[in-house]
Design a protein around this motif. Structure first.
Motif, short mmCIF file in Angstrom:
data_model
loop_
_atom_site.label_atom_id
_atom_site.label_comp_id
_atom_site.label_asym_id
_atom_site.label_seq_id
_atom_site.Cartn_x
_atom_site.Cartn_y
_atom_site.Cartn_z
N PRO A 211 0.80 -1.23 0.00
CA PRO A 211 0.00 0.00 0.00
C PRO A 211 0.83 1.28 0.00
N ASP A 212 2.05 1.20 0.53
CA ASP A 212 2.87 2.41 0.57
C ASP A 212 3.77 2.54 -0.67
N GLY A 213 3.56 1.68 -1.69
CA GLY A 213 4.23 1.86 -2.98
C GLY A 213 5.58 1.21 -3.13
N HIS A 214 5.86 0.15 -2.40
CA HIS A 214 7.12 -0.57 -2.55
C HIS A 214 6.84 -1.95 -3.14
N VAL A 215 7.74 -2.44 -3.99
CA VAL A 215 7.52 -3.77 -4.57
C VAL A 215 7.52 -4.82 -3.46
N THR A 216 6.67 -5.81 -3.64
CA THR A 216 6.61 -6.92 -2.69
C THR A 216 6.88 -8.27 -3.34
N GLY A 217 6.83 -8.31 -4.66
CA GLY A 217 7.08 -9.59 -5.30
C GLY A 217 6.67 -9.63 -6.75
N VAL A 218 6.70 -10.84 -7.31
CA VAL A 218 6.39 -11.07 -8.72
C VAL A 218 5.48 -12.28 -8.83
N ASP A 219 4.35 -12.09 -9.52
CA ASP A 219 3.48 -13.22 -9.84
C ASP A 219 3.97 -13.88 -11.12
N CYS A 220 4.00 -15.19 -11.13
CA CYS A 220 4.55 -15.92 -12.28
C CYS A 220 3.67 -17.10 -12.64
N ILE A 221 3.80 -17.53 -13.88
CA ILE A 221 3.21 -18.79 -14.34
C ILE A 221 4.34 -19.73 -14.72
N VAL A 222 4.37 -20.88 -14.09
CA VAL A 222 5.41 -21.88 -14.36
C VAL A 222 4.84 -22.96 -15.26
N THR A 223 5.55 -23.28 -16.32
CA THR A 223 5.11 -24.29 -17.28
C THR A 223 5.95 -25.55 -17.11
N HIS A 224 5.27 -26.66 -16.95
CA HIS A 224 5.94 -27.95 -16.87
C HIS A 224 5.60 -28.76 -18.11
#
Length: 411
Positions: A211-224
């Protein structure tokens, strides 16, 4: 650098892998800092432009502020890590070649240093060169003296009778080359030696923030990929994951706007081929202007391929042509090759070099070069605090073999 930092680098090309290298080799790097590279391709690093470029490194490249640092850093890295052996670092001659193509024919003499080529079972037999060279009236062109064209004596894989002129583009020592795929893979390996992690088959879909505008992570899609099916066809399944991060660096090349749409960046598809000639050739990089023979089926009788003699045990020659406006696919693994573009390149190259004509095409390939839109020239590198604190971009490096010099704070 925070003792609890987790830096996620999006993109396993030359920029992403060199970024990981410099972070893990920075004096302030410690075991409490985690570095993860995520790459969409199921085949690993350097599957896009980083593995399919020519590998030219030049003091006369652009943008100049980056070149002033990058060239000397290439020299340092090669000395520090055995670059000549690991990724083919070497100085190379570079020039502008203008001349005429001839029809490919089996009765054309194949020579190096004035002698027929004999290597790996291939023998170039002496046969008459009194043949039509695609000139007006069908008359053979008088053989030019090498000194009249400026063609260097050791550039014997481009024949003087097809050469109108050769002009050096830079003094010796101002141009070098690497094998870009091997260089990128080496940077990744050196980063992994210091603790970096590499996740292939992992496509970043969004960057999360607090909420305060700092990155918290990355959403990803993993393909197997799974082997099986009724006809042993490859099957895939996917799952969504979230990577916590204190810092995120976008180094996804032409695909970067999918994560940050405001980036003024587009992708230009470029085709290239690699050739294995029958004999080892002198190290030259040529920017050519070719007048093709009148018998060519092409719409235009002029072409400007770039031809690179590459370092390495394969004695490889690389050639690339102009770009096109094909749409960018979802993944680097989905880049389509236009067969006619590669065939045109092969026609151009074999029309001006009888030595290369006797070789074989090893690869036909295409990639998307990241191109910055508008009047701005050169790459976009730095922190993007207006979007999120802890977010950095390093994109738009076009076809030059550049290095990334950034930290998670954008320095």
């Amino acid at each position: 650098m925070s003792q609890q930092s987790h830096i996620v680098i999006i993109g396993g090309g030359i920029i992403g892998c060199t970024t990981a290298y410099y972070i893990t080799h920075h004096p302030s790097y410690s075991a409490g800092t985690k570095v993860t590279i995520v790459e969409t391709s199921v085949h690993g690093a350097a599957q896009g432009a980083s593995g399919k470029a020519g590998g030219l490194v030049a003091r006369w490249a652009y943008p100049q502020p980056l070149v002033d640092v990058s060239f000397e850093e290439h020299v340092r890295l090669a000395e520090l890590h055995g670059g000549a052996e690991r990724w083919g670092w070497r100085y190379v001659n570079c020039g502008s070649w203008e001349g005429r193509g001839e029809e490919a024919s089996d009765d054309t003499l194949l020579e190096l240093d004035g002698e027929p080529v004999e290597e790996d079972g291939l023998v170039g037999q002496r046969k008459s060169l009194e043949k039509t060279l695609g000139l007006e009236g069908g008359k053979p062109h008088g053989k030019r003296k090498q000194k009249d064209t400026g063609l260097p004596l050791d550039l014997n894989w481009m024949h003087s009778d097809l050469t109108d002129s050769y002009t050096p583009m830079a003094p010796h020592g101002h141009t070098a080359q690497v094998h870009p795929y091997l260089f990128t893979q080496s940077m990744l390996a050196l980063a992994q030696d210091y603790g970096a992690s590499f996740l292939p088959s992992t496509r970043a879909t969004s960057i999360t923030t607090s909420p305060d505008g700092h990155v918290t992570g990355v959403d990803c899609i993993v393909t197997h990929t799974l082997e099986g099916g009724s006809h042993d066809e490859a099957q895939t399944n996917t799952k969504q994951i979230h990577l916590d991060a204190t810092h995120v660096i976008i180094a996804a090349g032409a695909w970067a706007p999918s994560l940050l749409p405001a980036l003024p960046l587009t992708g230009t598809r470029a085709h290239s081929i690699t050739i294995h000639p029958p004999a080892r050739i002198a190290p030259y990089v040529l920017f050519t202007e070719i007048t093709l023979p009148s018998s060519s089926s092409r719409g235009s009788l002029h072409a400007s391929p770039e031809i690179y003699a590459r370092p390495g045990p394969d004695n490889e020659v690389y050639a690339c042509g102009p770009g096109d406006d094909a749409p960018l696919p979802e993944s680097v693994d989905d880049v389509a090759i236009e067969p006619s573009a590669c065939e045109n390149l092969w026609e151009e190259v074999r029309s001006v070099s009888r030595v290369l004509r006797a070789g074989r095409v090893a690869r036909r390939q295409a990639c998307f070069l990241p191109t910055v839109l508008g009047r701005r020239q050169g790459p976009i590198v730095g922190a993007v605090h207006t979007v999120a604190r802890g977010l950095t971009v390093a994109v738009g490096h076009t076809c030059w073999v550049s290095l990334a010099f950034i930290s998670p704070t954008g320095d």
